[in-house]
Scaffold this motif. Structure first.
Motif, PDB file in Angstrom:
ATOM      1  N   VAL A 350     -26.144  15.303  -8.277  1.00 53.22           N
ATOM      2  CA  VAL A 350     -26.757  14.163  -9.366  1.00 53.22           C
ATOM      3  C   VAL A 350     -25.579  13.577  -9.946  1.00 53.22           C
ATOM      4  O   VAL A 350     -24.263  14.027  -9.996  1.00 53.22           O
ATOM      5  N   MET A 351     -25.707  12.387 -10.202  1.00 57.55           N
ATOM      6  CA  MET A 351     -24.846  11.237 -11.030  1.00 57.55           C
ATOM      7  C   MET A 351     -25.353  10.789 -12.237  1.00 57.55           C
ATOM      8  O   MET A 351     -26.552  10.429 -12.249  1.00 57.55           O
ATOM      9  N   MET A 352     -24.873  11.236 -13.284  1.00 59.80           N
ATOM     10  CA  MET A 352     -25.161  10.932 -14.777  1.00 59.80           C
ATOM     11  C   MET A 352     -24.073  10.072 -15.303  1.00 59.80           C
ATOM     12  O   MET A 352     -22.782   9.960 -14.892  1.00 59.80           O
ATOM     13  N   ALA A 353     -24.519   9.308 -16.686  1.00 59.21           N
ATOM     14  CA  ALA A 353     -23.218   8.476 -17.004  1.00 59.21           C
ATOM     15  C   ALA A 353     -22.874   9.349 -18.348  1.00 59.21           C
ATOM     16  O   ALA A 353     -23.789   9.850 -19.187  1.00 59.21           O
ATOM     17  N   PRO A 354     -21.661   9.802 -18.413  1.00 59.68           N
ATOM     18  CA  PRO A 354     -21.138  10.629 -19.735  1.00 59.68           C
ATOM     19  C   PRO A 354     -21.533   9.903 -20.755  1.00 59.68           C
ATOM     20  O   PRO A 354     -21.065   8.538 -20.993  1.00 59.68           O
ATOM     21  N   ALA A 355     -22.023  10.482 -21.945  1.00 60.93           N
ATOM     22  CA  ALA A 355     -22.312   9.689 -23.151  1.00 60.93           C
ATOM     23  C   ALA A 355     -21.131   9.234 -23.854  1.00 60.93           C
ATOM     24  O   ALA A 355     -21.220   8.449 -24.863  1.00 60.93           O
ATOM     25  N   ALA A 356     -20.237   9.980 -23.837  1.00 57.97           N
ATOM     26  CA  ALA A 356     -18.962   9.713 -24.774  1.00 57.97           C
ATOM     27  C   ALA A 356     -18.495   8.250 -24.551  1.00 57.97           C
ATOM     28  O   ALA A 356     -17.989   7.562 -25.528  1.00 57.97           O
ATOM     29  N   GLY A 357     -19.013   7.517 -23.440  1.00 57.18           N
ATOM     30  CA  GLY A 357     -18.602   6.181 -23.276  1.00 57.18           C
ATOM     31  C   GLY A 357     -19.648   5.289 -24.021  1.00 57.18           C
ATOM     32  O   GLY A 357     -19.281   3.683 -24.011  1.00 57.18           O
ATOM     33  N   PHE A 358     -20.546   5.843 -24.749  1.00 60.99           N
ATOM     34  CA  PHE A 358     -21.434   4.920 -25.296  1.00 60.99           C
ATOM     35  C   PHE A 358     -21.312   5.015 -27.052  1.00 60.99           C
ATOM     36  O   PHE A 358     -21.833   4.462 -27.871  1.00 60.99           O
ATOM     37  N   TYR A 359     -20.024   5.940 -27.233  1.00 59.56           N
ATOM     38  CA  TYR A 359     -19.500   6.118 -28.628  1.00 59.56           C
ATOM     39  C   TYR A 359     -18.308   5.545 -28.708  1.00 59.56           C
ATOM     40  O   TYR A 359     -17.379   5.380 -27.606  1.00 59.56           O
ATOM     41  N   THR A 360     -17.588   4.963 -29.786  1.00 62.48           N
ATOM     42  CA  THR A 360     -16.327   4.665 -30.020  1.00 62.48           C
ATOM     43  C   THR A 360     -15.832   5.711 -31.069  1.00 62.48           C
ATOM     44  O   THR A 360     -14.383   5.755 -31.012  1.00 62.48           O
ATOM     45  N   THR A 361     -16.431   6.507 -31.782  1.00 62.14           N
ATOM     46  CA  THR A 361     -15.843   7.570 -32.601  1.00 62.14           C
ATOM     47  C   THR A 361     -15.177   8.602 -31.590  1.00 62.14           C
ATOM     48  O   THR A 361     -15.863   9.227 -30.616  1.00 62.14           O
ATOM     49  N   PRO A 362     -13.869   8.610 -31.716  1.00 67.55           N
ATOM     50  CA  PRO A 362     -13.259   9.820 -30.707  1.00 67.55           C
ATOM     51  C   PRO A 362     -13.890  11.238 -30.865  1.00 67.55           C
ATOM     52  O   PRO A 362     -14.127  11.805 -31.848  1.00 67.55           O
ATOM     53  N   GLY A 363     -13.990  11.735 -29.612  1.00 67.90           N
ATOM     54  CA  GLY A 363     -14.525  12.863 -29.670  1.00 67.90           C
ATOM     55  C   GLY A 363     -16.227  13.199 -29.500  1.00 67.90           C
ATOM     56  O   GLY A 363     -16.851  14.109 -29.406  1.00 67.90           O
ATOM     57  N   ALA A 364     -16.947  11.880 -30.176  1.00 66.88           N
ATOM     58  CA  ALA A 364     -18.369  11.957 -30.011  1.00 66.88           C
ATOM     59  C   ALA A 364     -18.968  12.061 -28.828  1.00 66.88           C
ATOM     60  O   ALA A 364     -18.412  11.316 -27.754  1.00 66.88           O
ATOM     61  N   GLY A 365     -20.309  12.718 -28.592  1.00 69.36           N
ATOM     62  CA  GLY A 365     -20.821  12.736 -27.346  1.00 69.36           C
ATOM     63  C   GLY A 365     -20.156  13.325 -26.025  1.00 69.36           C
ATOM     64  O   GLY A 365     -20.470  13.191 -25.073  1.00 69.36           O
ATOM     65  N   ARG A 366     -19.009  14.152 -26.518  1.00 68.26           N
ATOM     66  CA  ARG A 366     -18.437  14.765 -25.465  1.00 68.26           C
ATOM     67  C   ARG A 366     -19.136  15.801 -24.569  1.00 68.26           C
ATOM     68  O   ARG A 366     -18.978  15.731 -23.482  1.00 68.26           O
ATOM     69  N   ASP A 367     -19.975  16.235 -25.164  1.00 63.36           N
ATOM     70  CA  ASP A 367     -20.807  17.200 -24.478  1.00 63.36           C
ATOM     71  C   ASP A 367     -22.557  16.621 -24.062  1.00 63.36           C
ATOM     72  O   ASP A 367     -23.229  17.445 -23.693  1.00 63.36           O
TER      73      ASP A 367
END
Length: 406
Positions: A350-367
């Motif tokens: 599967v190919m998914m988009a890591p959600a951290a790239g949709f945040y600008t706050t460092p560390g947000a969306g890491r999981d």
């Protein structure tokens, strides 16, 4: 060797396409990749649009007017009437996709150093367009635990200063699928009016709302008509991503005049794309109903399936065809890359988009990951099986690596 520009250095890589080389390499190894990373609908383009494409009888493929064909803009006004959005053809400027509409809105309304408040997670390319315009995005956090609903007005006002020029929303939202409530839209209206801000509203997913809640357009908000710049596109509505036709819509004549300067500088929006988009407006309502019903079923298939995988959580998206899901991993980007480089299950991954790239706050969306449910239900079901197996294998490997030596 000359250096590239600071703007180019600051420009973020797309989280949606960032892992594309890894997916290409997986395919070369013979692995089937389920693309859950990108909002490319697989449903057919309207036959009315395809028929025009097949039978173009022009002998010259000429420039169109910089603001787009008047016949198309007039036809669009009738489309918007169905959503209680009352426009004249002059309120509409045709653009090369919704992306150009966002860029031209920024270039026309913002000065270098101006700030835009954007709820995060947000469509990653907004940051790229802001960098192109020399503007700065200030994000206001929403959380997966609260279903990505907007925080209270005080959180917005904490960010507002003398450089604040606009608020940008996407409704229904990409990447979360969240639909703003009437209360939230009124809250935004009051802020825009109080501080005399622009409201940029990206509404390209209005066809895809899955609850009984009403669609509240920025154009429905009274008292801020000249503050609103609406962004639209046919890409998702008609599965016409490749024709690159969008629209910038505003009642503000001064903004339209400014936008037209940028439109003239790029000469014209795509000729053939406009022909296809205009014809697609004639497609029977049955087309939209069938597309909508299909996405309702896909949404149920995906969200039910995700929430049955141990450790995975996804809120129920109320619109668009995306969700942001929390995974039981420490770093979703590493996991997504590993799925493409080191994992396959029965010849599939599967190919998914890591959600951290949709945040600008460092560390947000890491999981977290963004998943688009643009595959048919059989493929979605299989992709969920592969994802479950990938998580089991990945976490078992990590556990083994973390185990103390005996």
């Amino acid at each position: 060797m000359p250096k590239i520009s600071e703007r180019a250095v600051e420009m973020p890589a797309s989280p949606i396409r960032k892992l594309a080389p890894l997916a290409a390499a997986a395919k070369e190894r013979g692995v089937h990749v389920y693309h859950l990373n990108i909002g490319q609908p697989d449903l057919p383009t309207p036959e009315a649009g395809l028929d025009v494409l097949r039978h173009i009888d022009r002998t010259v493929l000429e420039y169109s007017p910089s603001q787009g064909f008047k016949s198309y803009r007039e036809k669009l006004t009738r489309y918007y009437e169905k959503y209680n959005i009352h426009l004249s053809a002059d309120d509409i400027i045709v653009t090369a996709g919704g992306s150009e509409a966002v860029l031209f809105a920024f270039l026309s309304c913002l000065n270098p150093g101006d700030e835009i408040i954007v709820p995060e997670p947000a469509y990653a390319n907004y940051m790229a367009f802001a960098i192109s315009a020399g503007a700065r995005i200030r994000t206001i956090a929403t959380t997966i635990e609260e279903g990505f609903s907007l925080p209270k007005v005080e959180k917005f006002e904490e960010l507002i200063n003398e450089r604040t020029r606009a608020i940008l929303i996407c409704n229904p939202n990409n990447p979360t699928g969240y639909l703003y409530t009437r209360r939230e839209m009124n809250q935004i209206r009051d802020l825009v009016r109080k501080y005399d801000l622009y409201l940029f509203s990206d509404e390209v997913y209005r066809e895809f709302i899955y609850t009984g809640s009403p669609y509240i357009s920025a154009c429905h908000l009274e008292g801020i008509e000249n503050n609103v710049v609406l962004i639209d596109s046919v890409s998702k509505r008609y599965s016409e991503c490749g024709i690159r036709i969008g629209a910038l819509i505003t009642k503000n004549a001064e903004v339209r005049q400014a936008v037209m300067k940028f439109c003239q500088a790029r000469l014209s929006p795509p000729l053939i794309g406009q022909l296809v988009a205009e014809a697609s407006l004639d497609e029977p309502e049955e087309y939209s109903r069938e597309v909508y019903d299909e996405y309702v079923e896909r949404r149920k298939c995906l969200i039910d399936g995700l929430n049955r995988i141990p450790g995975v959580y996804s809120p129920i998206p109320m619109g668009a065809f995306y969700t942001v899901a929390k995974l039981p991993v420490d770093d979703a980007e590493k996991f997504c890359a590993w799925c493409l480089t080191d994992f396959e299950y029965e010849g599939q991954t599967v190919m998914m988009a890591p959600a951290a790239g949709f945040y600008t706050t460092p560390g947000a969306g890491r999981d977290q990951v963004r998943i688009a449910y643009v595959l048919n239900k059989d493929d979605l079901t299989r992709a969920l099986e592969v994802l479950r197996k990938a998580l089991e294998t990945y976490n078992a490997l990590n556990a083994a690596n973390d185990a103390p030596a005996r």
